[in-house]
Design a protein around this motif. Structure first.
Motif, PDB file in Angstrom:
ATOM      1  N   PRO A 277      -9.248   8.422   2.331  1.00  0.00           N
ATOM      2  CA  PRO A 277      -9.937   7.663   3.379  1.00  0.00           C
ATOM      3  C   PRO A 277     -10.084   6.187   3.023  1.00  0.00           C
ATOM      4  O   PRO A 277     -10.150   5.343   3.908  1.00  0.00           O
ATOM      5  N   ALA A 278     -10.086   5.871   1.736  1.00  0.00           N
ATOM      6  CA  ALA A 278     -10.189   4.463   1.329  1.00  0.00           C
ATOM      7  C   ALA A 278      -9.012   3.676   1.883  1.00  0.00           C
ATOM      8  O   ALA A 278      -9.164   2.570   2.410  1.00  0.00           O
ATOM      9  N   GLY A 279      -7.818   4.264   1.766  1.00  0.00           N
ATOM     10  CA  GLY A 279      -6.632   3.601   2.294  1.00  0.00           C
ATOM     11  C   GLY A 279      -6.686   3.435   3.800  1.00  0.00           C
ATOM     12  O   GLY A 279      -6.310   2.392   4.342  1.00  0.00           O
ATOM     13  N   SER A 280      -7.194   4.450   4.479  1.00  0.00           N
ATOM     14  CA  SER A 280      -7.311   4.370   5.939  1.00  0.00           C
ATOM     15  C   SER A 280      -8.211   3.210   6.341  1.00  0.00           C
ATOM     16  O   SER A 280      -7.918   2.481   7.292  1.00  0.00           O
ATOM     17  N   PHE A 281      -9.310   3.046   5.622  1.00  0.00           N
ATOM     18  CA  PHE A 281     -10.208   1.930   5.917  1.00  0.00           C
ATOM     19  C   PHE A 281      -9.503   0.586   5.751  1.00  0.00           C
ATOM     20  O   PHE A 281      -9.660  -0.314   6.572  1.00  0.00           O
ATOM     21  N   VAL A 282      -8.719   0.453   4.686  1.00  0.00           N
ATOM     22  CA  VAL A 282      -8.023  -0.820   4.449  1.00  0.00           C
ATOM     23  C   VAL A 282      -7.034  -1.098   5.574  1.00  0.00           C
ATOM     24  O   VAL A 282      -6.944  -2.221   6.072  1.00  0.00           O
ATOM     25  N   TYR A 283      -6.318  -0.060   6.019  1.00  0.00           N
ATOM     26  CA  TYR A 283      -5.394  -0.242   7.136  1.00  0.00           C
ATOM     27  C   TYR A 283      -6.146  -0.651   8.410  1.00  0.00           C
ATOM     28  O   TYR A 283      -5.696  -1.532   9.149  1.00  0.00           O
TER      29      TYR A 283
ATOM     30  N   ILE B 211      -1.240   5.934   2.391  1.00  0.00           N
ATOM     31  CA  ILE B 211      -0.808   5.901   3.779  1.00  0.00           C
ATOM     32  C   ILE B 211      -2.012   6.066   4.693  1.00  0.00           C
ATOM     33  O   ILE B 211      -3.052   6.586   4.297  1.00  0.00           O
ATOM     34  N   PHE B 212      -1.845   5.628   5.905  1.00  0.00           N
ATOM     35  CA  PHE B 212      -2.966   5.585   6.858  1.00  0.00           C
ATOM     36  C   PHE B 212      -3.509   6.962   7.192  1.00  0.00           C
ATOM     37  O   PHE B 212      -4.706   7.169   7.227  1.00  0.00           O
ATOM     38  N   SER B 213      -2.645   7.911   7.436  1.00  0.00           N
ATOM     39  CA  SER B 213      -3.084   9.192   8.009  1.00  0.00           C
ATOM     40  C   SER B 213      -3.410  10.265   6.975  1.00  0.00           C
ATOM     41  O   SER B 213      -3.677  11.398   7.335  1.00  0.00           O
ATOM     42  N   ASP B 214      -3.398   9.933   5.690  1.00  0.00           N
ATOM     43  CA  ASP B 214      -3.662  10.933   4.657  1.00  0.00           C
ATOM     44  C   ASP B 214      -5.162  11.191   4.548  1.00  0.00           C
ATOM     45  O   ASP B 214      -5.925  10.310   4.157  1.00  0.00           O
ATOM     46  N   PRO B 215      -5.641  12.411   4.888  1.00  0.00           N
ATOM     47  CA  PRO B 215      -7.071  12.695   4.822  1.00  0.00           C
ATOM     48  C   PRO B 215      -7.619  12.654   3.399  1.00  0.00           C
ATOM     49  O   PRO B 215      -8.813  12.500   3.192  1.00  0.00           O
ATOM     50  N   GLY B 216      -6.735  12.737   2.420  1.00  0.00           N
ATOM     51  CA  GLY B 216      -7.175  12.673   1.030  1.00  0.00           C
ATOM     52  C   GLY B 216      -7.460  11.263   0.553  1.00  0.00           C
ATOM     53  O   GLY B 216      -7.997  11.072  -0.531  1.00  0.00           O
TER      54      GLY B 216
ATOM     55  N   LEU C  33       0.836  -1.208   0.000  1.00  0.00           N
ATOM     56  CA  LEU C  33       0.000   0.000   0.000  1.00  0.00           C
ATOM     57  C   LEU C  33       0.873   1.261   0.000  1.00  0.00           C
ATOM     58  O   LEU C  33       0.611   2.209  -0.743  1.00  0.00           O
ATOM     59  N   LYS C  34       1.912   1.251   0.832  1.00  0.00           N
ATOM     60  CA  LYS C  34       2.813   2.416   0.883  1.00  0.00           C
ATOM     61  C   LYS C  34       3.493   2.652  -0.456  1.00  0.00           C
ATOM     62  O   LYS C  34       3.736   3.795  -0.843  1.00  0.00           O
TER      63      LYS C  34
END
Length: 195
Positions: A127-133, A120-125, A114-115
Motif C-alpha cells: 500500500p505504501a507504493g500505491s500511496f506514492v503513485y 506497482i500500483f495495484s499490489d495489495p501487499g 518504482l517499477k
C-alpha cells in the motif's frame, strides 16, 4: 453635523476580491483538503502494519529542483508584467512552461524507477507504493491544469493582453503555480519523513 462627517470618514470599505481570484482560492482550499486527507490516510494505514519499505525515486530530488526553479521563473514573469517588461515576461513564461513539462516527464520517469523496485500500483501487499503513485499522479494532474493555465497566459502575453494595467490573469496563474510548487515540496518532505 460634525459627528456625521467624522462617522462617514471612519467607515471602512469592505475588502473585495475579483470573483475569479475568489474561485481560485476556493479551488486551492479544496485541493489542500484532499491532500491533507490523503496524507492523514497514509499515516493511519502505515500504522496498521503490512508496509513495504522501499527507496523513493532519486528523480524526486531533481524534480524538486526543477519545480523550485519554475517558481522563480514564474515570479520573474509576474514582476516583468508589473513593470511592462513584455519581453522578459514572455521569456520567463516560456521557461516556466518548459520546466513544468520537464517536471511531468520526471514524474513519469519516477514511476519507472518504482517499477524497477517491483513497487506497482495495484499490489495489495504494497500500500505504501500505491500511496506514492496516487500522490504523484494527482499532483501531476493538477500540474497539467497549471500548464494549460500557463499556456493561456503565455498566449495572452504575446497578444499584449498581460501588462501592468491587466494583471488578473498572471496574478491568478502565479498564485496557482506557486501553490503547485509548494504542494510538491510538502509531499516530497512528507514522504521523506514518513517513509
Amino acid at each position: 453635523m460634525e459627528h456625521n462627517i467624522e462617522s462617514r470618514d471612519r467607515i471602512v470599505q469592505p475588502l473585495s476580491m475579483h470573483p475569479k481570484k475568489f474561485a481560485l482560492w476556493l479551488f486551492i482550499i479544496s485541493v489542500v483538503m484532499i491532500f491533507a486527507a490523503m496524507t492523514s490516510a497514509y499515516i493511519v494505514r502505515r500504522g496498521e502494519g503490512n508496509w513495504l519499505d522501499f527507496s523513493l525515486p532519486d528523480i524526486f530530488w531533481v524534480n524538486t529542483i526543477i519545480i523550485f526553479l519554475s517558481s522563480i521563473s514564474m515570479h520573474i514573469a509576474y514582476r516583468a508584467a508589473k513593470k511592462d517588461n513584455l519581453n522578459t515576461l514572455r521569456v520567463a513564461m516560456v521557461i516556466t512552461t518548459v520546466l513544468g513539462a520537464a517536471f511531468l516527464i520526471g514524474q513519469y520517469l519516477s514511476w519507472d524507477q518504482l517499477k524497477a523496485q517491483s513497487v506497482i500500483f495495484s499490489d495489495p501487499g504494497t500500500p505504501a507504493g500505491s500511496f506514492v503513485y496516487v500522490f504523484t499522479g494527482l499532483h501531476g494532474f493538477h500540474l497539467v491544469t497549471g500548464l494549460v493555465f500557463l499556456v493561456i497566459v503565455l498566449i495572452a502575453a504575446f497578444r499584449y493582453k498581460v501588462h501592468s494595467r491587466n494583471m488578473v490573469q498572471i496574478e491568478m496563474c502565479a498564485t496557482y503555480w506557486h501553490f503547485l510548487d509548494g504542494l510538491w515540496i510538502y509531499l516530497f518532505l512528507f514522504l521523506l519523513m514518513n517513509h
